[in-house]
Design a protein around this motif. Structure first.
Motif, PDB file in Angstrom:
ATOM      1  N   LYS A 111       0.804  -1.225   0.000  1.00 24.04           N
ATOM      2  CA  LYS A 111       0.000   0.000   0.000  1.00 24.04           C
ATOM      3  C   LYS A 111       0.838   1.276   0.000  1.00 24.04           C
ATOM      4  CE  LYS A 111      -3.899  -2.119   2.451  1.00 24.04           C
ATOM      5  NZ  LYS A 111      -4.750  -2.075   3.679  1.00 24.04           N
ATOM      6  N   ASN A 112       2.144   1.165   0.283  1.00 22.21           N
ATOM      7  CA  ASN A 112       3.015   2.341   0.296  1.00 22.21           C
ATOM      8  C   ASN A 112       2.568   3.356   1.351  1.00 22.21           C
ATOM      9  OD1 ASN A 112       5.249   3.800  -0.844  1.00 22.21           O
ATOM     10  ND2 ASN A 112       3.803   5.096  -1.957  1.00 22.21           N
ATOM     11  N   ARG A 113       1.902   2.857   2.411  1.00 26.06           N
ATOM     12  CA  ARG A 113       1.254   3.749   3.378  1.00 26.06           C
ATOM     13  C   ARG A 113       2.242   4.638   4.130  1.00 26.06           C
ATOM     14  NH1 ARG A 113       0.861   3.069   8.529  1.00 26.06           N
ATOM     15  NH2 ARG A 113       1.405   0.857   8.390  1.00 26.06           N
ATOM     16  N   ARG A 114       3.308   4.041   4.673  1.00 23.80           N
ATOM     17  CA  ARG A 114       4.223   4.822   5.513  1.00 23.80           C
ATOM     18  C   ARG A 114       4.971   5.888   4.718  1.00 23.80           C
ATOM     19  NH1 ARG A 114       6.834  -0.311   8.539  1.00 23.80           N
ATOM     20  NH2 ARG A 114       6.260  -1.220   6.526  1.00 23.80           N
TER      21      ARG A 114
ATOM     22  N   ARG B 104       3.899   7.333   1.934  1.00 20.81           N
ATOM     23  CA  ARG B 104       2.921   8.360   1.563  1.00 20.81           C
ATOM     24  C   ARG B 104       2.658   9.292   2.737  1.00 20.81           C
ATOM     25  NH1 ARG B 104      -0.025   7.305  -3.154  1.00 20.81           N
ATOM     26  NH2 ARG B 104      -1.833   8.450  -2.374  1.00 20.81           N
ATOM     27  N   GLU B 105       2.547   8.724   3.945  1.00 24.16           N
ATOM     28  CA  GLU B 105       2.344   9.546   5.144  1.00 24.16           C
ATOM     29  C   GLU B 105       3.507  10.512   5.346  1.00 24.16           C
ATOM     30  OE1 GLU B 105       1.866   6.852   8.368  1.00 24.16           O
ATOM     31  OE2 GLU B 105      -0.244   6.400   7.921  1.00 24.16           O
TER      32      GLU B 105
ATOM     33  N   GLN C 282       3.543  13.304   2.699  1.00 28.26           N
ATOM     34  CA  GLN C 282       2.443  14.234   2.961  1.00 28.26           C
ATOM     35  C   GLN C 282       2.782  15.145   4.136  1.00 28.26           C
ATOM     36  OE1 GLN C 282      -1.327  12.396   3.887  1.00 28.26           O
ATOM     37  NE2 GLN C 282      -2.465  14.190   3.226  1.00 28.26           N
TER      38      GLN C 282
ATOM     39  N   HIS D 168       5.162   6.973  -5.158  1.00 27.11           N
ATOM     40  CA  HIS D 168       5.368   5.603  -4.709  1.00 27.11           C
ATOM     41  C   HIS D 168       6.830   5.440  -4.323  1.00 27.11           C
ATOM     42  CE1 HIS D 168       5.296   1.282  -4.436  1.00 27.11           C
ATOM     43  NE2 HIS D 168       4.021   1.249  -4.780  1.00 27.11           N
TER      44      HIS D 168
ATOM     45  N   HIS E 218      -1.378  -3.040  -5.281  1.00 31.83           N
ATOM     46  CA  HIS E 218      -1.714  -1.627  -5.099  1.00 31.83           C
ATOM     47  C   HIS E 218      -0.835  -0.752  -5.994  1.00 31.83           C
ATOM     48  CE1 HIS E 218      -4.422  -2.035  -1.631  1.00 31.83           C
ATOM     49  NE2 HIS E 218      -3.612  -2.988  -1.206  1.00 31.83           N
TER      50      HIS E 218
ATOM     51  N   ASP F 146      -6.154  -6.188  -2.340  1.00 29.97           N
ATOM     52  CA  ASP F 146      -6.042  -5.992  -0.892  1.00 29.97           C
ATOM     53  C   ASP F 146      -5.740  -7.314  -0.188  1.00 29.97           C
ATOM     54  OD1 ASP F 146      -5.936  -4.468   1.368  1.00 29.97           O
ATOM     55  OD2 ASP F 146      -8.093  -4.491   1.729  1.00 29.97           O
TER      56      ASP F 146
ATOM     57  N   ASN G  23      11.152   1.798   3.937  1.00 33.31           N
ATOM     58  CA  ASN G  23       9.741   1.958   4.279  1.00 33.31           C
ATOM     59  C   ASN G  23       9.374   3.425   4.460  1.00 33.31           C
ATOM     60  OD1 ASN G  23       8.947  -0.840   4.424  1.00 33.31           O
ATOM     61  ND2 ASN G  23      10.164  -0.989   6.286  1.00 33.31           N
ATOM     62  N   ARG G  24      10.269   4.179   5.108  1.00 36.30           N
ATOM     63  CA  ARG G  24      10.058   5.587   5.401  1.00 36.30           C
ATOM     64  C   ARG G  24      10.965   6.450   4.528  1.00 36.30           C
ATOM     65  NH1 ARG G  24       5.529   6.713   8.521  1.00 36.30           N
ATOM     66  NH2 ARG G  24       5.330   5.213  10.204  1.00 36.30           N
TER      67      ARG G  24
END
Length: 226
Positions: A13-16, A18-19, A22, A30, A63, A89, A208-209
């Motif tokens: 999801k590339n969540r961390r 992206r957070e 942002q 990505h 994703h 998902d 990751n970050r």
């Protein structure tokens, strides 16, 4: 078929990341499209894998696959295959299983797309130990994160690793989990686990970050100067 399939997972999801971007007021991108030496991270990882003695390289997308396709399509190598998860998902276990069931060869080298710092020498060492292991199909060779040689547990371990495809098909079937609990269960069932030493500290870094990415760039520059 005798040979090695490299399976690179790139479906998260590339969540961390992206957070982080942002929060920093930066363009949302990505993480696998951030660049190392003018190559997107995913291409950097794939190209390094393709420099080893593997027979095919399968990249599994999920994703944000539409963002990754243009970069991957720039790689011209007949061994490269790009596949998609039937359902987006899903957990890492199902992404990896999708790569395994679509592989053509008996052995699998498993690598995450956000591990561009794993050296081709380590990849080759993982494959070589597996192919020459006295335990045959009942063994996993894995990148060490501390102890090396034969281990009695998989605590803290994950990709990259190499093993026979039959092990993954058996243990990943119907699993919706991260990799480490599955590795621990395999070891408790008597699967042999052999840890290969890292070539340098950078190999142990997953991106990751955003700070992970900056750290990788900094350490790469330091290695070049040495």
């Amino acid at each position: 078929m005798k040979g090695v399939s490299c399976i690179i997972t790139a479906a998260g999801k590339n969540r961390r990341m992206r957070e982080d971007l942002q929060n920093k007021g930066m363009e949302i991108r990505h993480k696998l499209l951030l660049e190392i030496n003018a190559d997107p991270i995913i291409n950097f990882t794939v190209k390094k894998a393709l420099q080893t003695d593997l027979n095919e390289c399968i990249v599994v997308l999920g994703h944000f696959m539409e963002e990754l396709y243009p970069a991957l399509n720039d790689i011209q190598d007949s061994r490269l295959r790009i596949i998609e998860n039937p359902e987006v998902d899903v957990e890492l276990s199902q992404t990896l299983l999708n790569g395994v069931v679509n592989s053509k060869y008996d052995y699998c080298l498993c690598l995450a797309g956000d591990q561009p710092t794993v050296t081709k020498k380590t990849m080759q060492n993982l494959m070589n130990h597996l192919l020459n292991s006295p335990e045959g199909e009942n063994t996993i060779s894995i990148l060490s994160r501390g102890k090396t040689g034969y281990l009695d547990n998989a605590l803290g371990l994950g990709m990259p690793f190499a093993c026979h495809s039959s092990l993954l098909k058996h243990y990943l079937q119907d699993e919706e989990d991260n990799l480490n609990p599955i590795l621990r269960r395999m070891v408790s069932d008597g699967v042999s686990l052999y840890a290969i030493p890292e070539q340098n500290e950078l190999e142990l870094v997953n991106i990751n970050r955003y700070d992970d990415y900056l750290n990788v760039l900094k350490m790469l520059k330091k290695m070049i100067r040495q």
